[in-house]
Motif scaffolding. Structure first.
Motif, PDB file in Angstrom:
ATOM      1  N   TRP A  40       0.842  -1.200   0.000  1.00 13.75           N
ATOM      2  CA  TRP A  40       0.000   0.000   0.000  1.00 13.75           C
ATOM      3  C   TRP A  40       0.881   1.256   0.000  1.00 13.75           C
ATOM      4  O   TRP A  40       0.620   2.200  -0.758  1.00 13.75           O
ATOM      5  N   ALA A  41       1.897   1.272   0.822  1.00 19.58           N
ATOM      6  CA  ALA A  41       2.776   2.444   0.920  1.00 19.58           C
ATOM      7  C   ALA A  41       3.528   2.700  -0.386  1.00 19.58           C
ATOM      8  O   ALA A  41       3.824   3.848  -0.722  1.00 19.58           O
ATOM      9  N   GLN A  42       3.834   1.639  -1.123  1.00 24.27           N
ATOM     10  CA  GLN A  42       4.542   1.765  -2.398  1.00 24.27           C
ATOM     11  C   GLN A  42       3.623   2.280  -3.508  1.00 24.27           C
ATOM     12  O   GLN A  42       4.084   2.954  -4.424  1.00 24.27           O
ATOM     13  N   ARG A  43       2.347   1.901  -3.445  1.00 27.09           N
ATOM     14  CA  ARG A  43       1.414   2.219  -4.527  1.00 27.09           C
ATOM     15  C   ARG A  43       0.135   2.864  -3.999  1.00 27.09           C
ATOM     16  O   ARG A  43      -0.967   2.566  -4.457  1.00 27.09           O
ATOM     17  N   THR A  44       0.283   3.791  -3.070  1.00 28.64           N
ATOM     18  CA  THR A  44      -0.873   4.353  -2.377  1.00 28.64           C
ATOM     19  C   THR A  44      -1.930   4.903  -3.317  1.00 28.64           C
ATOM     20  O   THR A  44      -3.107   4.551  -3.205  1.00 28.64           O
ATOM     21  N   SER A  45      -1.557   5.773  -4.222  1.00 31.55           N
ATOM     22  CA  SER A  45      -2.555   6.408  -5.103  1.00 31.55           C
ATOM     23  C   SER A  45      -3.322   5.377  -5.919  1.00 31.55           C
ATOM     24  O   SER A  45      -4.553   5.412  -5.992  1.00 31.55           O
ATOM     25  N   GLU A  46      -2.589   4.459  -6.519  1.00 34.55           N
ATOM     26  CA  GLU A  46      -3.206   3.416  -7.348  1.00 34.55           C
ATOM     27  C   GLU A  46      -4.139   2.534  -6.520  1.00 34.55           C
ATOM     28  O   GLU A  46      -5.285   2.278  -6.908  1.00 34.55           O
ATOM     29  N   LEU A  47      -3.663   2.058  -5.372  1.00 40.32           N
ATOM     30  CA  LEU A  47      -4.455   1.140  -4.558  1.00 40.32           C
ATOM     31  C   LEU A  47      -5.634   1.838  -3.881  1.00 40.32           C
ATOM     32  O   LEU A  47      -6.721   1.255  -3.763  1.00 40.32           O
ATOM     33  N   LYS A  48      -5.440   3.066  -3.460  1.00 33.03           N
ATOM     34  CA  LYS A  48      -6.538   3.812  -2.835  1.00 33.03           C
ATOM     35  C   LYS A  48      -7.672   4.009  -3.844  1.00 33.03           C
ATOM     36  O   LYS A  48      -8.844   3.786  -3.530  1.00 33.03           O
ATOM     37  N   LYS A  49      -7.325   4.401  -5.058  1.00 37.95           N
ATOM     38  CA  LYS A  49      -8.326   4.593  -6.107  1.00 37.95           C
ATOM     39  C   LYS A  49      -9.037   3.266  -6.410  1.00 37.95           C
ATOM     40  O   LYS A  49     -10.267   3.215  -6.515  1.00 37.95           O
TER      41      LYS A  49
END
Length: 155
Positions: A133-142
């Protein structure tokens, strides 16, 4: 005798380590939310166990708080403090389209919202979903917000 004592101590330490990484359902079978952690405390920087002395009910779940002030803040505006995805692992919703239990001590607060994560043993190996999650926050949050309506209604 010394070997037995050492094995006994090792067992206690192992149990403590596993317990510290215990996963919980967002609301357990007794109706306790987030393993008894104070959902307001996350917003002031940390995961903190609540107390039965400061308890509030919301939507059929029981929430514990570490202080009366936190309890009052929650009762005035519960939606402000409730975790995203009904408390299920944010990464699980985003990356696996499913509901994973959470470790209440593994969390993120961003944009005024609380996100919780699985962090514990999986298939005999340590697995912390927050790392991805920390590595890909924007992608995963969306992705999580887009997928949640479908995942929410799944079993």
């Amino acid at each position: 005798m010394k070997t037995f004592r050492n094995l006994f101590l090792f067992g206690i330490l192992l149990f403590a380590a596993i317990s510290m990484q215990a996963q919980t359902q967002p609301v357990d079978d007794n109706g306790l939310a987030i393993g008894g952690y104070d959902v307001v405390a996350y917003f002031s920087g940390g995961a903190k166990k609540g107390s039965k002395s400061y308890m509030a009910k919301h939507n059929g779940a029981t929430y514990y708080f570490s202080s009366n002030a936190n309890k009052m803040a929650f009762t005035k505006a519960p939606e402000k403090y409730l975790p995203q995805f009904d408390g299920w692992c944010a990464w699980g919703v985003a990356a696996k389209d499913t509901k994973f239990p959470i470790n209440p001590e593994t969390f993120d607060v961003m944009d005024g919202k609380l996100y919780l994560f699985f962090n514990g043993p999986f298939n005999g190996e340590p697995f912390n979903t927050y790392e991805d999650w920390a590595q890909r926050t924007s992608e995963l949050k969306k992705a999580a917000h887009a997928k949640w309506p479908k995942v929410k209604n799944s079993k």
